[in-house]
Design an enzyme around this catalytic site. Structure first.
Site, short mmCIF file in Angstrom:
data_model
loop_
_atom_site.label_atom_id
_atom_site.label_comp_id
_atom_site.label_asym_id
_atom_site.label_seq_id
_atom_site.Cartn_x
_atom_site.Cartn_y
_atom_site.Cartn_z
N LYS A 266 0.84 -1.20 0.00
CA LYS A 266 0.00 0.00 0.00
C LYS A 266 0.88 1.25 0.00
O LYS A 266 1.70 1.44 0.88
CB LYS A 266 -0.91 -0.01 1.23
CG LYS A 266 -1.74 1.26 1.42
CD LYS A 266 -2.70 1.13 2.61
CE LYS A 266 -3.43 2.46 2.88
NZ LYS A 266 -4.34 2.39 4.05
N LYS A 278 -10.58 12.35 8.25
CA LYS A 278 -10.10 11.92 9.57
C LYS A 278 -10.09 13.10 10.53
O LYS A 278 -9.98 14.25 10.10
CB LYS A 278 -8.67 11.37 9.44
CG LYS A 278 -8.55 10.03 8.75
CD LYS A 278 -7.10 9.58 8.72
CE LYS A 278 -6.95 8.24 8.02
NZ LYS A 278 -7.56 7.13 8.76
N ASP A 289 1.33 6.14 5.59
CA ASP A 289 0.39 5.18 5.02
C ASP A 289 0.94 4.52 3.75
O ASP A 289 0.26 3.74 3.09
CB ASP A 289 -0.96 5.86 4.76
CG ASP A 289 -2.14 4.94 4.95
OD1 ASP A 289 -1.97 3.86 5.55
OD2 ASP A 289 -3.24 5.29 4.48
N ASP A 348 -12.47 6.74 3.60
CA ASP A 348 -11.27 6.49 4.40
C ASP A 348 -10.87 5.01 4.35
O ASP A 348 -9.79 4.65 4.80
CB ASP A 348 -11.52 6.94 5.85
CG ASP A 348 -10.22 7.10 6.63
OD1 ASP A 348 -9.14 7.08 5.99
OD2 ASP A 348 -10.29 7.22 7.86
N ARG A 352 -7.81 -0.59 0.69
CA ARG A 352 -8.30 -1.81 0.02
C ARG A 352 -8.69 -1.54 -1.43
O ARG A 352 -8.67 -2.44 -2.25
CB ARG A 352 -9.46 -2.40 0.83
CG ARG A 352 -10.67 -1.55 0.90
CD ARG A 352 -11.58 -1.91 2.07
NE ARG A 352 -11.04 -1.45 3.34
CZ ARG A 352 -11.60 -1.68 4.52
NH1 ARG A 352 -12.71 -2.41 4.59
NH2 ARG A 352 -11.07 -1.22 5.63
N1 BES Z 1 -4.51 4.12 6.85
C1 BES Z 1 -5.68 3.85 7.62
C2 BES Z 1 -5.42 2.82 8.72
C3 BES Z 1 -4.49 3.25 9.83
C4 BES Z 1 -4.98 3.86 10.95
C5 BES Z 1 -3.14 2.97 9.74
C6 BES Z 1 -4.12 4.23 11.97
C7 BES Z 1 -2.28 3.34 10.74
C8 BES Z 1 -2.76 3.96 11.86
C9 BES Z 1 -6.78 3.31 6.72
O1 BES Z 1 -6.81 3.83 5.43
C10 BES Z 1 -8.07 3.66 7.34
O2 BES Z 1 -8.36 4.81 7.44
N2 BES Z 1 -8.82 2.65 7.76
C11 BES Z 1 -10.09 2.85 8.39
C12 BES Z 1 -11.05 1.89 7.78
C13 BES Z 1 -12.49 2.16 8.13
C14 BES Z 1 -12.96 3.47 7.52
C15 BES Z 1 -13.33 1.02 7.64
C16 BES Z 1 -9.89 2.58 9.87
O3 BES Z 1 -9.10 1.71 10.22
O4 BES Z 1 -10.52 3.27 10.66
ZN ZN Z 2 -5.07 4.48 4.70
MN MN Z 3 -7.90 5.61 5.30
#
Ligand code: BES
Ligand code: ZN
Ligand code: MN
Length: 499
Positions: A266, A278, A289, A348, A352
């Site tokens: 990624k 966010k 990220d 967010d 994926r």
């Molecule tokens: N990059 C984030 C995940 C993340 C969060 C990595 C904190 C490192 C530290 C990812 O893109 C994300 O935002 N995921 C969301 C998914 C949700 C919206 C289903 C999450 O984990 O809240």
């Molecule tokens: Zn992310």
């Molecule tokens: Mn995200």
């Protein structure tokens, strides 16, 4: 820092400090430590008797030798109880002692391998020592301009060896240098702020990697992605001014026509969340990220430098996730490169989406294995903690091999289940899938989503949201970018190459 090898004897080595690893009980003094102790008239025994140093893991004690031996100082570093000694303690101890010496502005040190400590793991012991020293000394300083002269750096660690050990040590240092350089390369990319680590800059780094023998780099640009129908990746990129890149690194070290191992990382150079934005707090950390992508690039680089007899493909979809006027909106539906449609319920959950297109693209190579690496879900940190890599997939062999490699490298990997029933949670009412299954089991539903894009190929997903970045110093991971899981994946490849 350089690591050099010299045939000789530690007691006769002229240097600012010799480093000795010492276990907790004096009875356990090795021949090496006992020899130096004797030559110095019992200086080591003394500090232990007085209680200044008891050999607890990573404890450091400096002794001034006052001319009893050639070195100006002895730096003792604790290794803990002898029967509990392992590679991880060696890494931690050598990181700590090197950091301590650097703090005193010492630039040169020497040490010897004390084989009696880990007699059955000679090669791994030597490389753990080098890894601990080099990874522990990592610092990210390109943006520091004020008082740069105060930055301290170790210049050289000299390994003093017997003639018999010379070839083994030389070889282990060569390999450890390649591996630690790869880890530090990944750390550098992740540490860089997103304004200086755009998809284009990531691609430029990949092109540099491809200057190596048997490595090539292609970068798919936006126009090509459009022609191919990579609308999931393009959708995420739509809210950003930075053009997305699909970085493709190929290393051909194996037989012609042999199926490659595909790594997909990624490469979100900044994840603002997009329209599903966010919170401001800690959003800065979302420059990390792209850690999975950086790791994949580092692994290809190391594989080439190690000349592993394998074919490897590294794919890094790189983009920002921003909320510009063209951005994806919740409810939008994208037709992915695979042809499958995705309803975007939360912008967010972008990782994926870009991985879906990159994973489908990986199938072109008919790979022997696909491993994707991603800072995919915050939920993985909630489930397993900040230090642990979440592993999901249905290929038992790859999972077993990854777990085995992790035991050697000291990276923590824990498997989460991926039962078919989780797929129900990502079914969309109007498209094939939705990009989030809500809060429940969201690390798993993210993996279930990815599984829809790998066909029947053997595949494993590593969620590195926790360990990619550390907010506190760990023994050989100074706070910041860790370079995980670069060592793990190289170890996996090295084991695979031996088969
Ligand atoms: N990059 C984030 C995940 C993340 C969060 C990595 C904190 C490192 C530290 C990812 O893109 C994300 O935002 N995921 C969301 C998914 C949700 C919206 C289903 C999450 O984990 O809240
Ligand atoms: Zn992310
Ligand atoms: Mn995200």
């Amino acid at each position: 820092m350089n690591i050099t090898v010299k045939k000789g004897n530690l007691a006769d080595t002229k240097t600012q400090a010799i480093i000795l690893g010492v276990c907790e009980s004096e009875k356990d003094f090795s021949k090496l430590v006992a020899g130096i102790d004797q030559k110095t008239g019992g200086l080591i025994r003394d500090v232990m008797k007085k209680g200044d140093f008891d050999g607890k893991p990573s404890q450091v004690c400096l002794i001034y030798t006052r001319g009893t031996i050639q070195a100006e100082r002895i730096a003792l570093v604790g290794l803990g109880k002898k029967k509990e000694l392992d590679l991880e303690k060696v890494r931690g101890a050598f990181a700590k002692v090197m950091q301590h010496l650097r703090g005193l502005k010492i630039g040169d040190a020497a040490t010897s391998m004390d084989w009696s400590l880990l007699p059955d793991q000679k090669e791994q012991f030597a490389s753990a020592l080098v890894e601990g020293a080099k990874l522990g000394l990592y610092q990210y300083t390109p943006y520091k301009t004020v008082n740069r002269e105060d930055l301290k750096e170790m210049r050289n660690l000299e390994m003093v060896v017997t003639p018999d050990d010379y070839p083994l040590i030389l070889e282990e240092i060569r390999k450890s240098n390649i591996i630690t350089d790869a880890v530090c390369f990944a750390r550098d990319l992740v540490s860089a702020p997103s304004n200086d680590m755009t998809p284009k800059i990531m691609a430029d780094h990949a092109r540099k990697i491809a200057k190596r023998k048997n490595v090539s780099c292609h970068v798919l640009e936006k126009g090509k992605m459009k022609a191919l129908g990579m609308n999931a990746l393009l959708g995420v990129a739509a809210g950003s001014h930075q053009p997305p890149k699909l970085i493709i690194l190929e290393y051909k070290g194996g037989n012609k026509g042999e199926a490659p191992i595909a790594f997909v990382g990624k490469g979100l150079t900044f994840d603002s969340g997009g329209i599903s934005i966010k919170p401001a707090e800690k959003m800065d950390e979302m420059k990390t990220d792209m850690s999975g992508g950086a790791a994949v690039m580092a692994v290809v680089m190391a594989a080439a430098d190690l000349k592993l007899p394998l074919n490897i493909v590294g794919l890094v979809p790189a983009t920002e996730n921003m909320s510009g006027g063209g951005a994806l909106k919740p409810g939008d539906i994208l037709k992915s490169y695979s042809g499958k449609t995705i309803e975007v319920l939360n912008t967010d959950a972008e990782g994926r989406l870009i991985l879906a297109d990159a994973l489908s693209y990986a199938l072109r190579y008919k790979p022997a294995a696909i491993i994707d690496v991603a800072t995919l879900t915050g939920a993985c940190i909630i489930a397993l903690g900040e230090d642990v890599i979440g592993m999901l997939g249905k290929d038992e062999q790859i999972k077993k091999d990854i777990s085995k490699a992790a035991q050697t490298t000291g990276e923590l990997v824990w498997e989460l289940p991926l039962w078919d029933s989780y797929s129900d949670m990502i079914k969309s009412d109007i498209a094939d899938y939705k990009n989030t299954g809500g809060r429940v089991a969201s690390t798993i539903t993210a993996a279930a989503f990815l599984s829809k894009f790998v066909g029947d190929y053997p595949w494993v997903h590593l969620d590195i949201a926790g360990p990619a970045w550390t907010t506190k110093d760990k023994p050989y991971i100074p706070k910041g970018a860790s370079g995980a899981p670069v060592r793990l994946l190289i170890e996996y490849l090295q084991n695979r190459a031996k088969k």
